[in-house]
Design an enzyme around this catalytic site. Sequence first.
Site, PDB file in Angstrom:
ATOM      1  N   LYS A  47       0.902  -1.413   0.044  1.00 16.73           N
ATOM      2  CA  LYS A  47      -0.005  -0.028  -0.016  1.00 16.73           C
ATOM      3  C   LYS A  47       0.912   1.193  -0.067  1.00 16.73           C
ATOM      4  CE  LYS A  47      -3.331   2.645   0.580  1.00 16.73           C
ATOM      5  NZ  LYS A  47      -4.290   3.292  -0.485  1.00 16.73           N
ATOM      6  N   ASN A 139       4.684   6.916  -5.895  1.00 13.37           N
ATOM      7  CA  ASN A 139       3.323   7.346  -6.148  1.00 13.37           C
ATOM      8  C   ASN A 139       3.029   8.717  -6.258  1.00 13.37           C
ATOM      9  OD1 ASN A 139       0.799   7.581  -6.802  1.00 13.37           O
ATOM     10  ND2 ASN A 139       0.020   6.450  -5.052  1.00 13.37           N
ATOM     11  N   CYS A 142      -1.803  10.026  -6.556  1.00 17.45           N
ATOM     12  CA  CYS A 142      -2.766   9.711  -5.785  1.00 17.45           C
ATOM     13  C   CYS A 142      -4.015  10.930  -5.816  1.00 17.45           C
ATOM     14  CB  CYS A 142      -2.600   9.771  -4.320  1.00 17.45           C
ATOM     15  SG  CYS A 142      -3.859   9.456  -3.174  1.00 17.45           S
ATOM     16  N   GLY A 240     -10.731  -0.682 -12.964  1.00 14.32           N
ATOM     17  CA  GLY A 240     -11.736  -1.941 -13.519  1.00 14.32           C
ATOM     18  C   GLY A 240     -11.858  -1.486 -14.992  1.00 14.32           C
ATOM     19  N   GLY A 290      -5.741  -4.947  -9.949  1.00 14.58           N
ATOM     20  CA  GLY A 290      -6.423  -4.098  -8.972  1.00 14.58           C
ATOM     21  C   GLY A 290      -7.666  -4.571  -8.638  1.00 14.58           C
TER      22      GLY A 290
END
Length: 330
Positions: A47, A139, A142, A240, A290
Amino acid sequence: MRADLSTCIGNIYLPSPLYNASGVWCTDYTQLDIVLNNIATGAVVTKSCTLKPREGNPNPRYFDKINKLDALSASINSMGLPNKGIDYYLEVAAHIENPKHKPFFLSVCGLSVEENLQILQNVVSYEHSNRYINGIELNLSCPNIIGKPQLGYDFPALTETLRKIFEINALDKYTVGIKLPPYFEEVHWGQATDVIEPYAKSSHINFLTCCNSIGNGLVIDYENESTVIKPKYGHGGIGGDYIKPIALANVRQFYNTLGNKLDIIGCGGVKSGRDAFEHILAGASAVQVGTSIQLHGPDQFKLIFMELEDIMTKKGYVSLNSFKGKLKYL
Ligand code: DHB
């Protein structure tokens, strides 16, 4: 002959191209252990972590099975970086059972440049951490921190952040990459490439993860005439099926401009072997999963792996390199 699905990110070897997308199944030791030791994964990534532990945004902050009656499945999240803090993930990396010696990637997402620098200082000064932390995914994309825009969309700030980060010389010991937001415009791909290229040439940046969720989407519960998550008035990152064509475009664009200097990791809309195949055809060296893992659990890795192996066998490909980046144009 069985197809060989092994791959490399920088000079790290992965027995399989599949692993989790950061944020999914990777917040604590148990989850990381399950992904790392899954028969079909090649690595694990944590994470995204901050300097100190965080609770994240108020619930409900994740929703999937969007449009149950639609053919498309997807997710929306505004988790707000709930994580156990960098020191926890350093301890996990040092102690996790890893009999197959799979690479362990740390995802880092400080809330400011200074916080990112402090986290990275903690990493490089943790004893022998480069032995069990193989890669660092910075990252820079975000979308869910209230009041903080995605750094990857602010090119001057991105330039400045990378300059400061790569002043940390000890980072050379790690395979370092950045997780980018999805870009939608030729000029933005060009600008991002210009910022990243010097670091790719000097081997400071070894991979790009393309891409993070589509930031600030809105999903509506039609029956209840309501948003489905609480933070940010219902806005959140979309993953997705909806993101696959966008992720593929980002993989292909960065593969074309920087693919001879670094590896691309595909991330977005992978739920089958065919999806993974398409990401690799567009130029990905490895593929993160994911929403599909969040929806169906880590057993999904094996299904995707077996489908990919089957597709390669049917098409006569013996290795990932035999079709990686070989997308044909009309
Ligand atoms: C979160 C979401 C992201 O897409 C990301 O890259 C990092 C953190 C989150 O909300 O926790």
